[in-house]
Scaffold this motif. Structure first.
Motif, PDB file in Angstrom:
ATOM      1  N   ASN A  59       6.910   5.540   6.945  1.00  0.00           N
ATOM      2  CA  ASN A  59       8.122   4.977   6.669  1.00  0.00           C
ATOM      3  C   ASN A  59       8.541   5.051   5.196  1.00  0.00           C
ATOM      4  O   ASN A  59       9.651   4.910   4.920  1.00  0.00           O
ATOM      5  CB  ASN A  59       8.098   3.350   6.825  1.00  0.00           C
ATOM      6  CG  ASN A  59       7.868   2.949   8.252  1.00  0.00           C
ATOM      7  OD1 ASN A  59       8.709   3.544   9.313  1.00  0.00           O
ATOM      8  ND2 ASN A  59       7.129   1.999   8.416  1.00  0.00           N
ATOM      9  N   GLY A  60       8.097   5.978   4.423  1.00  0.00           N
ATOM     10  CA  GLY A  60       8.500   6.335   3.364  1.00  0.00           C
ATOM     11  C   GLY A  60       8.157   5.429   1.768  1.00  0.00           C
ATOM     12  O   GLY A  60       7.266   4.634   1.991  1.00  0.00           O
ATOM     13  N   ALA A  61       8.782   6.122   0.773  1.00  0.00           N
ATOM     14  CA  ALA A  61       8.343   5.565  -0.436  1.00  0.00           C
ATOM     15  C   ALA A  61       8.435   4.050  -0.678  1.00  0.00           C
ATOM     16  O   ALA A  61       7.734   3.260  -1.145  1.00  0.00           O
ATOM     17  CB  ALA A  61       9.083   6.490  -1.387  1.00  0.00           C
ATOM     18  N   VAL A  62       9.512   3.537  -0.367  1.00  0.00           N
ATOM     19  CA  VAL A  62       9.818   2.209  -0.238  1.00  0.00           C
ATOM     20  C   VAL A  62       8.900   1.481   0.436  1.00  0.00           C
ATOM     21  O   VAL A  62       8.343   0.297   0.033  1.00  0.00           O
ATOM     22  CB  VAL A  62      11.237   1.803   0.055  1.00  0.00           C
ATOM     23  CG1 VAL A  62      11.567   0.413  -0.029  1.00  0.00           C
ATOM     24  CG2 VAL A  62      12.390   2.650  -1.049  1.00  0.00           C
ATOM     25  N   ALA A  63       8.291   1.608   1.463  1.00  0.00           N
ATOM     26  CA  ALA A  63       7.535   0.988   2.523  1.00  0.00           C
ATOM     27  C   ALA A  63       6.109   1.068   1.571  1.00  0.00           C
ATOM     28  O   ALA A  63       5.349   0.106   1.812  1.00  0.00           O
ATOM     29  CB  ALA A  63       7.425   1.649   3.818  1.00  0.00           C
ATOM     30  N   VAL A  64       5.864   2.224   1.097  1.00  0.00           N
ATOM     31  CA  VAL A  64       4.488   2.329   0.349  1.00  0.00           C
ATOM     32  C   VAL A  64       4.521   1.235  -0.662  1.00  0.00           C
ATOM     33  O   VAL A  64       3.585   0.364  -1.133  1.00  0.00           O
ATOM     34  CB  VAL A  64       4.410   3.676  -0.257  1.00  0.00           C
ATOM     35  CG1 VAL A  64       2.914   3.696  -1.079  1.00  0.00           C
ATOM     36  CG2 VAL A  64       3.867   4.256   1.106  1.00  0.00           C
ATOM     37  N   GLY A  65       5.810   1.281  -1.412  1.00  0.00           N
ATOM     38  CA  GLY A  65       6.070  -0.180  -2.792  1.00  0.00           C
ATOM     39  C   GLY A  65       5.925  -1.151  -2.203  1.00  0.00           C
ATOM     40  O   GLY A  65       5.073  -2.264  -2.725  1.00  0.00           O
ATOM     41  N   LYS A  66       6.268  -1.526  -0.979  1.00  0.00           N
ATOM     42  CA  LYS A  66       6.286  -3.140  -0.406  1.00  0.00           C
ATOM     43  C   LYS A  66       4.595  -3.221  -0.083  1.00  0.00           C
ATOM     44  O   LYS A  66       4.093  -4.473  -0.231  1.00  0.00           O
ATOM     45  CB  LYS A  66       6.971  -3.274   1.004  1.00  0.00           C
ATOM     46  CG  LYS A  66       8.545  -3.272   0.540  1.00  0.00           C
ATOM     47  CD  LYS A  66       9.457  -3.697   1.891  1.00  0.00           C
ATOM     48  CE  LYS A  66      10.750  -3.782   1.506  1.00  0.00           C
ATOM     49  NZ  LYS A  66      11.525  -3.092   2.499  1.00  0.00           N
ATOM     50  N   ARG A  67       4.017  -2.296   0.431  1.00  0.00           N
ATOM     51  CA  ARG A  67       2.649  -2.435   0.844  1.00  0.00           C
ATOM     52  C   ARG A  67       1.705  -2.647  -0.291  1.00  0.00           C
ATOM     53  O   ARG A  67       0.863  -3.414  -0.308  1.00  0.00           O
ATOM     54  CB  ARG A  67       2.244  -1.254   1.608  1.00  0.00           C
ATOM     55  CG  ARG A  67       0.911  -1.230   2.221  1.00  0.00           C
ATOM     56  CD  ARG A  67       0.331   0.001   2.870  1.00  0.00           C
ATOM     57  NE  ARG A  67      -1.119   0.155   2.736  1.00  0.00           N
ATOM     58  CZ  ARG A  67      -2.034  -0.071   3.487  1.00  0.00           C
ATOM     59  NH1 ARG A  67      -1.714  -0.722   4.657  1.00  0.00           N
ATOM     60  NH2 ARG A  67      -3.245   0.094   3.480  1.00  0.00           N
ATOM     61  N   THR A  68       1.924  -1.896  -1.197  1.00  0.00           N
ATOM     62  CA  THR A  68       1.058  -2.140  -2.482  1.00  0.00           C
ATOM     63  C   THR A  68       1.511  -2.984  -3.754  1.00  0.00           C
ATOM     64  O   THR A  68       0.702  -3.169  -4.476  1.00  0.00           O
ATOM     65  CB  THR A  68       0.808  -0.644  -3.256  1.00  0.00           C
ATOM     66  OG1 THR A  68       2.283   0.003  -3.601  1.00  0.00           O
ATOM     67  CG2 THR A  68       0.461   0.469  -2.118  1.00  0.00           C
ATOM     68  N   GLY A  69       2.786  -3.144  -3.508  1.00  0.00           N
ATOM     69  CA  GLY A  69       3.585  -4.219  -4.523  1.00  0.00           C
ATOM     70  C   GLY A  69       3.764  -3.258  -5.998  1.00  0.00           C
ATOM     71  O   GLY A  69       4.148  -3.707  -6.962  1.00  0.00           O
ATOM     72  N   HIS A  70       3.528  -1.747  -5.748  1.00  0.00           N
ATOM     73  CA  HIS A  70       3.827  -0.767  -6.775  1.00  0.00           C
ATOM     74  C   HIS A  70       5.380  -0.823  -7.029  1.00  0.00           C
ATOM     75  O   HIS A  70       6.045  -0.895  -6.134  1.00  0.00           O
ATOM     76  CB  HIS A  70       3.418   0.433  -6.598  1.00  0.00           C
ATOM     77  CG  HIS A  70       3.430   1.353  -7.649  1.00  0.00           C
ATOM     78  ND1 HIS A  70       2.709   1.131  -8.794  1.00  0.00           N
ATOM     79  CD2 HIS A  70       4.147   2.499  -7.907  1.00  0.00           C
ATOM     80  CE1 HIS A  70       2.869   1.998  -9.765  1.00  0.00           C
ATOM     81  NE2 HIS A  70       3.819   2.852  -9.181  1.00  0.00           N
ATOM     82  N   LYS A  71       5.958  -1.138  -8.450  1.00  0.00           N
ATOM     83  CA  LYS A  71       7.304  -1.083  -8.652  1.00  0.00           C
ATOM     84  C   LYS A  71       7.847   0.337  -8.785  1.00  0.00           C
ATOM     85  O   LYS A  71       9.086   0.298  -8.636  1.00  0.00           O
ATOM     86  CB  LYS A  71       7.360  -1.946 -10.073  1.00  0.00           C
ATOM     87  CG  LYS A  71       7.164  -3.189  -9.892  1.00  0.00           C
ATOM     88  CD  LYS A  71       8.056  -4.162  -9.045  1.00  0.00           C
ATOM     89  CE  LYS A  71       7.634  -5.606  -8.578  1.00  0.00           C
ATOM     90  NZ  LYS A  71       6.710  -5.638  -7.602  1.00  0.00           N
TER      91      LYS A  71
END
Ligand code: SF4
Lengths: 91, 577
Positions: free
Chosen positions: B398-410
Motif C-alpha cells: 500500500n506504499g510508504a504512507v501505509a508503512v508510516g501508519k503501521r510503524t508510527g514512523h514520521k
C-alpha cells in the motif's frame, strides 16, 4: 573570447550563469577554465582519468562533435561557441 | 472528418460483464492518452467515489498518434481516480497494447462497475472479430510473467496483454498495470505504475486484457504524403541529433548523485556511497559477459532507452532497470548493488507494483528500525509477504504512507499520500513545485526540471510550462524520452487530420487537460492548502551543510496554477520526465 554554454543541470556550479567566457584553446581547456570559476563543475565534466564524462555531448558552433578520444582536443577559437549538453533526465 | 475514421470507445461493465461501443466523439479527435482519460473521467466518474468501489472508472487510452507511422508514439495512459492520492491519475506505459488498440480503432477501453462476487476473476479478449469477457478464475493469483506466458501461448504472434499481478488483485494502492513489450517473448515489463491503477483494475475483477489486431493496418493520415514527410524529417532530426537517452535512464545515476538527487537512506542524504555499484554503466558492462543489452519497448521507437538485464548465468532477469528504480529500491534502502535491485525490480513487475512506491515503503520500514539498512535478501522476502497478503505485506504494497501508519514512523517523504520520486525537490525546487501543484501529485513524469540554480521567480512558470507540455505529450502517445515539444506534436496532428493546428490551440489543449484534472481533484476534495510536500522535505536538509530544503513560500508555488501568457520558451520546452 569563446563562450561555453553550461547545461541547465550544472548551473548550480556557476551560480546560475548560463554562459561563461573563457580563453580560446581546446574543449578541454575551455571546460577547465570554467571549472576554475565554478566549484563542482570539474567532476561533472571529467572522470578520474581525465576523460570527459559519458553523459556529455559537445557542440561547436552548433555542430555536434564526434564522440571519441579526440573530442576534448578539438580546438576552440576566439569567436567560437561551445555548447555542452548533459543527459540528465528520465525515470 | 478527414483522417482516421470509425474510431470508437469500448465500454466494459464489470457488474454485468458486458461490453458496448460508443462512437468516438468527433470533438475529441485531438485527444488521446492522458487528455482523453481526463475527459472521460470528468464525464463518467463521480470524483467523490470510492476509488476501489464500483463507481470508479478505469480508462486505458492510447495516444492520438498510436498505431500510425509516427516513431516512438505507442504509449498508453491508464487513468482512474487514484486510491493513493484520491485525485485523478494517469500512469503511462510503453509496450505494444496501445498500438494494437489503435489499429483496431479503439481510442480507449472504459471499464466501469464491479462484479457482485468479489472473488471472481475475468479476462477480456479484444480482436478484429469482437470483444469477449471471459472467466479467468484459473488465473487468480498468478504473477505477471507466468500469466502472460500462459495467455500468449494460445494467442497469435500479433497479440499483446495488459494485466495485473497479485498486488492489483489484492487492491494494494501501490499496484501497477503491466503491458507486454514488443520483443518476441512479449514480457510484462512495462508498467503504468504510479498512483495505484492496478488496484482499480483489481477492484473490477479484471485480471487481464488480451489485444490482438491481427492484420489490421496502420492508421492512415488525412494527408499520407505530408504525414510521411513529417515522420521522415523529424526522425532524421532525432537520429542526427545528440540522442541523449540512448544509454537509458540508469546512466543518470552518477550525475544525479553529484547533484544531490540520488537520495540515500530514506532521503536523509542526497548522495549514496554505493553510487559506483548502482551506476547504469555497470549494467552496460554486464552486457558483454551476460548478454542482454539495449532495446525498444514498443515497435517504432527510435530512442531505444530500455535495458534488458541478464543474471550471472546469462538468463533474462528484468527489463527495464531504470534510474528511479535504482534510486528508490537501491540507494534509498542502502542496497548497494544493481544486481540486487534488478531482482527487486523483477519482483515488483511480477507482483505488479510501482518500484518507486515500493522502494519508498521498504526504505520507510528500514528507517523505522524494523529492518536493517541494505538488507537486500530481507527486502526480497517482503515480496512473499506481499504475495501472501500478510499484514506486513499489505502495508508495503500500500506504499510508504501505509508503512508510516503501521510503524508510527514520521519520516515518510510524500505528497498527498504518494511517495516522492528520485528527483529530489530540495535541490530541484522547480520540480518540487510540480510535485505540489500537479494534478498527479508527486510525480516526476508530470513535469521534471533539472536546474538546481533556477531563480525562484522563474520556477512557477517553468513548472507550469513543462506540466503543460508533458500533459500534451502524454496525450499524443509520444514517449517523453523522445523529448517532443508542442510544435512537433501540432505538426503531426495537422497532417494526421488535415487541419492546421495552431500554437495557441495546442497550448490551450495542454491547459485544458490540466484544468480538467484540477477541477476533478477539487470536486474529489483536494484543497489548495494541501499543495505542499511532507514536513521532512521542508525541515530536513540534504547536501552541503544540510542546506538544501524545500523552502519555497506557498504563494510562489501557487503561481504554477494560474495561467501565464504563452511565450517562446513554452514552445521550446521539451517533454521531460
Ligand atoms: S524511449 Fe524507452 S521507454 Fe520510451 S518507448 Fe522507447 S524504449 Fe520505451
Amino acid at each position: 573570447m569563446p563562450i561555453v554554454v553550461i547545461p541547465t543541470a550544472f548551473r548550480g556550479t556557476t551560480n546560475g550563469a548560463a554562459e561563461v567566457e573563457v580563453p580560446a584553446g581546446t574543449i578541454r581547456s575551455c571546460l577547465e577554465s570554467v571549472s576554475e570559476q565554478a566549484p563542482g563543475f570539474h567532476e561533472l565534466c571529467f572522470d578520474k582519468a581525465g576523460n570527459n564524462q559519458r553523459w556529455l555531448k559537445f557542440f561547436l558552433n552548433e555542430v555536434q562533435l564526434e564522440e571519441g578520444p579526440g573530442t576534448l582536443d578539438v580546438e576552440v577559437g576566439e569567436n567560437d561557441r561551445v555548447e555542452v549538453l548533459a543527459a540528465v533526465a528520465g525515470g | 472528418m478527414a483522417g482516421p475514421e470509425g474510431d470508437r470507445l469500448l465500454h466494459v461493465d464489470m457488474t454485468t460483464q458486458t461490453t458496448s461501443f460508443e462512437d468516438f466523439p468527433a470533438e475529441w479527435k485531438l485527444l488521446g492518452g492522458r487528455g482523453l482519460s481526463a475527459k472521460i473521467l470528468t464525464r463518467d466518474c463521480d470524483p467523490t467515489c470510492d476509488p476501489l468501489g464500483p463507481d470508479n472508472v478505469l480508462v486505458m487510452a492510447p495516444g492520438v498518434l498510436g498505431g500510425s507511422a509516427a516513431p516512438t508514439s505507442g504509449r498508453i495512459s491508464i487513468g482512474c481516480k487514484s486510491p493513493l492520492t484520491h485525485g485523478i491519475k494517469e500512469a503511462n506505459a510503453g509496450g505494444q497494447p496501445a498500438q494494437h488498440l489503435m489499429k483496431l480503432g479503439i481510442r480507449a477501453i472504459v471499464v466501469k462497475g464491479q462484479p457482485a462476487d468479489r472473488d471472481k476473476r475475468y479476462g477480456m479478449r479484444v480482436t478484429a472479430d469482437g470483444v469477449e469477457v471471459i472467466d479467468a478464475d484459473d488465473c487468480k493469483g498468478m504473477w505477471n510473467y507466468a500469466l502472460c506466458a500462459k495467455l500468449l501461448e494460445n494467442e497469435s504472434k500479433t497479440a499483446s496483454v495488459i494485466s495485473i499481478g497479485p498486488a492489483g488483485e489484492q487492491m494494494l494502492t501501490g499496484a501497477s498495470v503491466a503491458c507486454t513489450d514488443q520483443d518476441k517473448d512479449r514480457r510484462p515489463a512495462r508498467h503504468a505504475a504510479r498512483g495505484g491503477p492496478g488496484a482499480v483494475m483489481g477492484s473490477k475483477g479484471l485480471k487481464y486484457v488480451v489485444v490482438d489486431p491481427g492484420k489490421a493496418p496502420m492508421r492512415k493520415a488525412a494527408d499520407p504524403k505530408g504525414y510521411t514527410e513529417v515522420v521522415k524529417a523529424r526522425s532524421k532530426e532525432y537520429i542526427e541529433g545528440p540522442q541523449m537517452m540512448k544509454s537509458g535512464t540508469a546512466s543518470v545515476v552518477p550525475v544525479a548523485n553529484m547533484l544531490n538527487t540520488f537520495p540515500y537512506k530514506n532521503r536523509t542524504e542526497g548522495q549514496s556511497p554505493d553510487v559506483d555499484n548502482l551506476d547504469g554503466a555497470r549494467i552496460h558492462e554486464s552486457f558483454e559477459e551476460r548478454g542482454g543489452g539495449m532495446h525498444n519497448c514498443l515497435t517504432g521507437c527510435i530512442v531505444s532507452c530500455s535495458n534488458v538485464v541478464h543474471d550471472k548465468e546469462g538468463n533474462y532477469k528484468t527489463s527495464a532497470l531504470e534510474f528511479e528504480t535504482l534510486t528508490l529500491l537501491g540507494a534509498c534502502c542502502a542496497i548497494d548493488n544493481w544486481d540486487d535491485v534488478a531482482d527487486l525490480d523483477r519482483l515488483c513487475d511480477e507482483l505488479g507494483l510501482d518500484t518507486i512506491e515500493t522502494g519508498a515503503a521498504i526504505a520507510a520500514l528500514m528507517d523505522a528500525g524494523e529492518m536493517q539498512w541494505g538488507d537486500a535478501e530481507g527486502a526480497k522476502k517482503l515480496f512473499d509477504e506481499i504475495a501472501s497478503g500478510s499484514d506486513l505485506g499489505k502495508a508495503i504494497g500500500n506504499g510508504a504512507v501505509a508503512v508510516g501508519k503501521r510503524t508510527g514512523h514520521k519520516r515518510i517523504p510524500n505528497s498527498r499520500g504518494q511517495a516522492i520520486p528520485a528527483w529530489d525537490p530540495r535541490p530541484l525546487k522547480a520540480t518540487g513545485i510540480t510535485y505540489c501543484t500537479s494534478p498527479m501529485g508527486a510525480d516526476h513524469t508530470a513535469g521534471l526540471i533539472v536546474n538546481p540554480a533556477m531563480a525562484p521567480d522563474d520556477m512557477a512558470q517553468a513548472s507550469q510550462e513543462v506540466q503543460l507540455v508533458n500533459a500534451v505529450c502524454d496525450s499524443s502517445g509520444f514517449c517523453q524520452f523522445l523529448g517532443p515539444d508542442l510544435d512537433m506534436i501540432r505538426e503531426y496532428y495537422s497532417q494526421l487530420y488535415g487541419e492546421e493546428v495552431s500554437r495557441e490551440q495546442i497550448a490551450d489543449q495542454g491547459w485544458e487537460i490540466l484544468s480538467d484534472e484540477w477541477a476533478f481533484n477539487e470536486k474529489a476534495g483536494w484543497k489548495a492548502e494541501d499543495d505542499v510536500l511532507s514536513d521532512d522535505m521542508v525541515n530536513e536538509g540534504i547536501g552541503p551543510d544540510q542546506a538544501l530544503k524545500f523552502d519555497l513560500a506557498a504563494d510562489v508555488v501557487a503561481k504554477a496554477k494560474v495561467r501565464f501568457d504563452n511565450r517562446e520558451e513554452l514552445f521550446k520546452t521539451k517533454a521531460s520526465g
